[in-house]
Design a protein around this motif. Structure first.
Motif, PDB file in Angstrom:
ATOM      1  N   UNK A 161       0.844  -1.042  -0.007  1.00 62.44           N
ATOM      2  CA  UNK A 161      -0.083   0.086   0.137  1.00 62.44           C
ATOM      3  C   UNK A 161       0.837   1.238  -0.114  1.00 62.44           C
ATOM      4  N   UNK A 162       0.279   2.419  -0.627  1.00 59.53           N
ATOM      5  CA  UNK A 162       1.330   3.531  -0.803  1.00 59.53           C
ATOM      6  C   UNK A 162       0.519   4.795  -0.028  1.00 59.53           C
ATOM      7  N   UNK A 163       1.063   5.358   0.674  1.00 55.93           N
ATOM      8  CA  UNK A 163       0.416   6.428   1.649  1.00 55.93           C
ATOM      9  C   UNK A 163       1.111   7.772   1.240  1.00 55.93           C
ATOM     10  N   UNK A 164       0.517   8.767   0.759  1.00 57.91           N
ATOM     11  CA  UNK A 164       1.067  10.135   0.292  1.00 57.91           C
ATOM     12  C   UNK A 164       0.158  11.269   0.996  1.00 57.91           C
ATOM     13  N   UNK A 165       0.866  12.604   1.524  1.00 57.73           N
ATOM     14  CA  UNK A 165       0.172  13.521   1.903  1.00 57.73           C
ATOM     15  C   UNK A 165      -0.728  14.132   0.885  1.00 57.73           C
ATOM     16  N   UNK A 166      -1.825  14.169   0.830  1.00 59.10           N
ATOM     17  CA  UNK A 166      -2.823  14.719   0.102  1.00 59.10           C
ATOM     18  C   UNK A 166      -4.406  15.067   0.572  1.00 59.10           C
ATOM     19  N   UNK A 167      -4.852  16.181   0.750  1.00 59.83           N
ATOM     20  CA  UNK A 167      -5.860  16.540   1.577  1.00 59.83           C
ATOM     21  C   UNK A 167      -7.206  16.246   0.458  1.00 59.83           C
ATOM     22  N   UNK A 168      -8.061  15.864   0.933  1.00 61.20           N
ATOM     23  CA  UNK A 168      -9.500  15.509   0.461  1.00 61.20           C
ATOM     24  C   UNK A 168     -10.346  16.666   0.429  1.00 61.20           C
ATOM     25  N   UNK A 169     -10.985  17.132  -0.729  1.00 57.63           N
ATOM     26  CA  UNK A 169     -11.696  18.463  -0.897  1.00 57.63           C
ATOM     27  C   UNK A 169     -12.823  18.632   0.333  1.00 57.63           C
ATOM     28  N   UNK A 170     -12.606  19.689   0.968  1.00 62.28           N
ATOM     29  CA  UNK A 170     -13.771  19.863   2.023  1.00 62.28           C
ATOM     30  C   UNK A 170     -13.489  19.128   3.207  1.00 62.28           C
ATOM     31  N   UNK A 171     -12.189  18.358   3.624  1.00 57.53           N
ATOM     32  CA  UNK A 171     -11.890  17.785   4.862  1.00 57.53           C
ATOM     33  C   UNK A 171     -11.017  18.095   5.609  1.00 57.53           C
ATOM     34  N   UNK A 172     -10.427  19.286   5.257  1.00 61.34           N
ATOM     35  CA  UNK A 172      -9.344  19.963   5.845  1.00 61.34           C
ATOM     36  C   UNK A 172      -7.834  19.573   5.487  1.00 61.34           C
ATOM     37  N   UNK A 173      -6.888  19.905   6.294  1.00 65.08           N
ATOM     38  CA  UNK A 173      -5.586  19.483   6.301  1.00 65.08           C
ATOM     39  C   UNK A 173      -5.161  18.229   6.821  1.00 65.08           C
ATOM     40  N   UNK A 174      -4.085  17.650   6.865  1.00 69.79           N
ATOM     41  CA  UNK A 174      -3.601  16.395   7.487  1.00 69.79           C
ATOM     42  C   UNK A 174      -4.232  15.131   6.772  1.00 69.79           C
ATOM     43  N   UNK A 175      -4.512  15.404   5.639  1.00 69.76           N
ATOM     44  CA  UNK A 175      -5.288  14.167   4.752  1.00 69.76           C
ATOM     45  C   UNK A 175      -4.061  13.412   4.172  1.00 69.76           C
TER      46      UNK A 175
END
Ligand SMILES: CC(C)(COP(=O)(O)OP(=O)(O)OC[C@H]1O[C@@H](n2cnc3c(N)ncnc32)[C@H](O)[C@@H]1OP(=O)(O)O)[C@@H](O)C(=O)NCCC(=O)NCCS
Length: 144
Positions: free
Chosen positions: A52-66
């Protein structure tokens, strides 16, 4: 054992489980070079069977730290034995320690049940990714 692996390490499993056996150049994701990315691999008797690959990217409307989860795959012979859940839960613990706020993904319709078992919720309407099929965005809030 679960550990951080390289992008190149992911290619054989991405090819088999996600790209219908495509050559490794087709297994590169456009997000593979973003800062802060990490790839996790689960080894069983020395064989890499889940990634599995995990990268910093926010989801629209859900704020920072995504954090976005991509390229989630278990070797087909080992599917349904709990390895995918182990890998995601390992990432959840790591990301909670790092104070990330949530994990989200484009979930293939066929994999929605897997993510639901892990606590993810659907946060979008169904959408199509050409060549792959129906997807939903799913999101898991992390407790910090
Ligand atoms: C989806 C995938 C990553 C799941 O990994 P896995 O190692 O097989 O999953 P696990 O065995 O850890 O499953 C955890 C739980 O989810 C359930 N589950 C797994 N896949 C499921 C699915 N496709 N639909 C519904 N439930 C599923 C399991 O039954 C298990 O339930 P339990 O806790 O009640 O026993 C794997 O099957 C896979 O690689 N599929 C092909 C590629 C793919 O679709 N990747 C996801 C792209 S978004």
């Amino acid at each position: 054992m679960i550990k951080v692996i390289t992008q190149q390490d992911t290619f054989p499993l991405r090819s088999v489980a996600l790209r219908n056996g495509a050559t490794y150049d087709k297994c590169i994701l456009p997000t593979d070079s973003v800062a802060g990315i990490f790839h996790l691999g689960l080894y069983l008797d020395g064989e890499l069977i889940c990634i599995g690959t995990f990268l910093p990217e926010d989801y629209p409307g859900k704020g920072e730290g995504g954090i976005r989860l991509r390229g989630m795959a278990t070797e087909p012979d080992f599917a349904g034995k709990g390895f995918g859940a182990q890998l995601v839960n390992f990432a959840v613990n790591k990301l909670q320690e790092e104070h990330a706020n949530y994990i989200w993904c484009n979930a293939r319709a066929a994999a929605v049940g897997f993510y639901k078992k892990l606590g993810f919720e659907i946060v979008s309407a169904e959408f199509d990714i050409p060549g792959i099929g129906a997807h939903f965005n799913m999101l898991l809030l992390l407790n910090n």
